[in-house]
Design a protein around this motif. Sequence first.
Motif, PDB file in Angstrom:
ATOM      1  N   ASP A  72      32.881   9.830  -7.287  1.00 18.21           N
ATOM      2  CA  ASP A  72      32.451  10.634  -6.144  1.00 18.21           C
ATOM      3  C   ASP A  72      32.591  12.124  -6.470  1.00 18.21           C
ATOM      4  O   ASP A  72      33.462  12.529  -7.262  1.00 18.21           O
ATOM      5  N   LEU A  73      31.737  12.911  -5.840  1.00 22.09           N
ATOM      6  CA  LEU A  73      31.929  14.359  -5.872  1.00 22.09           C
ATOM      7  C   LEU A  73      33.155  14.725  -5.048  1.00 22.09           C
ATOM      8  O   LEU A  73      33.539  14.020  -4.108  1.00 22.09           O
ATOM      9  N   THR A  74      33.759  15.859  -5.387  1.00 20.18           N
ATOM     10  CA  THR A  74      34.792  16.467  -4.545  1.00 20.18           C
ATOM     11  C   THR A  74      34.311  17.864  -4.159  1.00 20.18           C
ATOM     12  O   THR A  74      33.353  18.395  -4.744  1.00 20.18           O
ATOM     13  N   VAL A  75      34.952  18.437  -3.179  1.00 17.21           N
ATOM     14  CA  VAL A  75      34.561  19.780  -2.756  1.00 17.21           C
ATOM     15  C   VAL A  75      35.795  20.651  -2.619  1.00 17.21           C
ATOM     16  O   VAL A  75      36.855  20.188  -2.174  1.00 17.21           O
ATOM     17  N   LYS A  76      35.672  21.890  -3.048  1.00 21.35           N
ATOM     18  CA  LYS A  76      36.735  22.886  -2.899  1.00 21.35           C
ATOM     19  C   LYS A  76      36.228  23.965  -1.956  1.00 21.35           C
ATOM     20  O   LYS A  76      35.231  24.637  -2.233  1.00 21.35           O
ATOM     21  N   LEU A  77      36.909  24.122  -0.826  1.00 23.96           N
ATOM     22  CA  LEU A  77      36.531  25.100   0.193  1.00 23.96           C
ATOM     23  C   LEU A  77      37.599  26.191   0.223  1.00 23.96           C
ATOM     24  O   LEU A  77      38.745  25.926   0.586  1.00 23.96           O
ATOM     25  N   GLU A  78      37.225  27.400  -0.180  1.00 24.96           N
ATOM     26  CA  GLU A  78      38.172  28.510  -0.260  1.00 24.96           C
ATOM     27  C   GLU A  78      37.730  29.650   0.652  1.00 24.96           C
ATOM     28  O   GLU A  78      36.621  30.172   0.531  1.00 24.96           O
ATOM     29  N   LYS A  79      38.606  30.024   1.575  1.00 21.34           N
ATOM     30  CA  LYS A  79      38.310  31.172   2.434  1.00 21.34           C
ATOM     31  C   LYS A  79      38.592  32.440   1.637  1.00 21.34           C
ATOM     32  O   LYS A  79      39.726  32.684   1.222  1.00 21.34           O
ATOM     33  N   VAL A  80      37.567  33.259   1.421  1.00 18.71           N
ATOM     34  CA  VAL A  80      37.724  34.471   0.617  1.00 18.71           C
ATOM     35  C   VAL A  80      37.641  35.742   1.461  1.00 18.71           C
ATOM     36  O   VAL A  80      37.763  36.846   0.929  1.00 18.71           O
ATOM     37  N   GLY A  81      37.447  35.594   2.756  1.00 24.72           N
ATOM     38  CA  GLY A  81      37.392  36.755   3.630  1.00 24.72           C
ATOM     39  C   GLY A  81      37.661  36.373   5.064  1.00 24.72           C
ATOM     40  O   GLY A  81      37.126  35.373   5.555  1.00 24.72           O
ATOM     41  N   ASP A  82      38.504  37.164   5.723  1.00 27.95           N
ATOM     42  CA  ASP A  82      38.812  36.899   7.130  1.00 27.95           C
ATOM     43  C   ASP A  82      39.105  38.231   7.808  1.00 27.95           C
ATOM     44  O   ASP A  82      40.207  38.759   7.715  1.00 27.95           O
ATOM     45  N   ARG A  83      38.094  38.778   8.430  1.00 29.77           N
ATOM     46  CA  ARG A  83      38.233  40.048   9.131  1.00 29.77           C
ATOM     47  C   ARG A  83      38.190  39.779  10.634  1.00 29.77           C
ATOM     48  O   ARG A  83      37.162  39.348  11.160  1.00 29.77           O
ATOM     49  N   PRO A  84      39.275  40.013  11.333  1.00 27.79           N
ATOM     50  CA  PRO A  84      39.303  39.686  12.758  1.00 27.79           C
ATOM     51  C   PRO A  84      38.490  40.667  13.598  1.00 27.79           C
ATOM     52  O   PRO A  84      38.259  41.808  13.189  1.00 27.79           O
ATOM     53  N   SER A  85      38.067  40.209  14.739  1.00 26.89           N
ATOM     54  CA  SER A  85      37.343  41.073  15.670  1.00 26.89           C
ATOM     55  C   SER A  85      38.302  41.625  16.713  1.00 26.89           C
ATOM     56  O   SER A  85      39.469  41.247  16.784  1.00 26.89           O
ATOM     57  N   GLY A  86      37.815  42.525  17.521  1.00 27.74           N
ATOM     58  CA  GLY A  86      38.611  43.151  18.567  1.00 27.74           C
ATOM     59  C   GLY A  86      37.892  44.382  19.076  1.00 27.74           C
ATOM     60  O   GLY A  86      36.908  44.829  18.480  1.00 27.74           O
ATOM     61  N   SER A  87      38.374  44.951  20.158  1.00 31.73           N
ATOM     62  CA  SER A  87      37.716  46.147  20.703  1.00 31.73           C
ATOM     63  C   SER A  87      38.638  46.843  21.686  1.00 31.73           C
ATOM     64  O   SER A  87      39.614  46.266  22.174  1.00 31.73           O
ATOM     65  N   ILE A  88      38.319  48.091  21.942  1.00 29.89           N
ATOM     66  CA  ILE A  88      38.912  48.830  23.048  1.00 29.89           C
ATOM     67  C   ILE A  88      37.759  49.394  23.877  1.00 29.89           C
ATOM     68  O   ILE A  88      36.688  49.674  23.346  1.00 29.89           O
ATOM     69  N   PRO A  89      37.959  49.533  25.168  1.00 28.98           N
ATOM     70  CA  PRO A  89      36.856  50.001  26.016  1.00 28.98           C
ATOM     71  C   PRO A  89      36.539  51.472  25.799  1.00 28.98           C
ATOM     72  O   PRO A  89      37.356  52.230  25.263  1.00 28.98           O
TER      73      PRO A  89
END
Length: 436
Positions: free
Chosen positions: A337-354
């Motif tokens: 069977d194939l296998t898969v490697k899932l790697e998170k390489v970026g995580d920039r959170p959102s947010g705001s001020i009024p």
Amino acid sequence: MSLLQKVVRVAAPVLFFPGIANGQQAPAGRIGIQKEYVNEISRLAGDPLVKKMFTEITRLEPETRRDHISLTEIPAPPFKETERAKAFASMLGAAGVDTLWLDPVGNVVALRRGTSGKRNVVVDAHLDTVFPEGTDVKVKFSGDTLKAPGIGDDTRGLAALLAGLKALNRAAIKTDANVYFVGTVGEEGLGDLRGIKHLFAQKTFPIHSHIALDGVGIGGIVNSAVGSIRYRVAYLGPGGHSYGAFGLANPHHALAKAIAYFTDEANEFVKSGVKTTYNVGMIGGGTSVNAIPFESWLEVDMRSESPERLAGLDAIFRNAVEKALKAENSVKRMGEDLTVKLEKVGDRPSGSIPGTNPLVQRAAASAAHLGAVPMVAASSTNSNIPLNQGIPSVTIGSGGKAGGAHSLDEWWLNENGEAGIQHMLLVLLAEAGLAK
């Protein structure tokens, strides 16, 4: 460690929003300015010491230009900002600060102490560029226009930051709050905001307010963070001859299925609600046209101002990856069977001020005072981190005009450039307090 007025009136709105590619429409909106902040900025600009500071900015223009060129010509590829960081630290030290250091991730941090020091205000520009090692970063001249990769994004911000520090010192201005002048690493691409993430995670000093210099002009105000999630996915298998090993599970076929599953569902998902985007930007793998590949990989970028929408798109993507793996394994005739490697390489959170937040109001009032039309917008900048943590932050331009960001043809023109430095200092002084 050891230390290694002229107010320019802008005739027309000058806007540039970081993260918005050339020729695209920035999701910007006009902002109303409350009278108390109009009055506050007007009083600041009329103060004799501030007038002297503005005069010093003008006198510093030739020096600021030299600093700008010098820093641009020091390569700062992703994850390799050290030489530029050392040079910038030396320049800050020569300009005059109370304490200066390079932190564990490579940020340059310079403290200018306030009279009370009860609050800490950070103003930063990023050291890194998107260009790989070996890129020719020698500045070329076309009339008054400076041309070089990284000349605008964000080396101009570094030069403006340095000029602002010099002008404050030459005018002998004191602030109530401590002010930290910072050159950050890792703002671009897979740097994943690592510099600003570290700055806001450190426990040495709390940060009460943050101003990022990124982009040009003086009208644009980023007060909302576009969050992003990025993955690198690799399907892995034994590989073999296209004829002799026919029937093995094929990583490329799985990758194609994953892209099809994802984009079909994602297309429907993003048709409504807050703007949410996706892009499979890179794919690769394989060794020959007549060889079943042993690896097939992709990199994907997903963005939204809404954490909920981004999380929804993230779930669609991860489900598509697993669905494609099962589908390809179900049709194989032989082998593993194939296998898969899932790697998170970026995580920039959102947010705001009024737009009613005092920092946004001060940025808007300052831009208007200098003759620009203030516009608020969402983007992906160093402000993402403080905005996600509920700390007031804006990203503003550092003056002048620019084009070709992230290209070899990038350029910067000193058209009302000193207005950007004035703008930064007015907002900074309003936040940090002008001590008497």
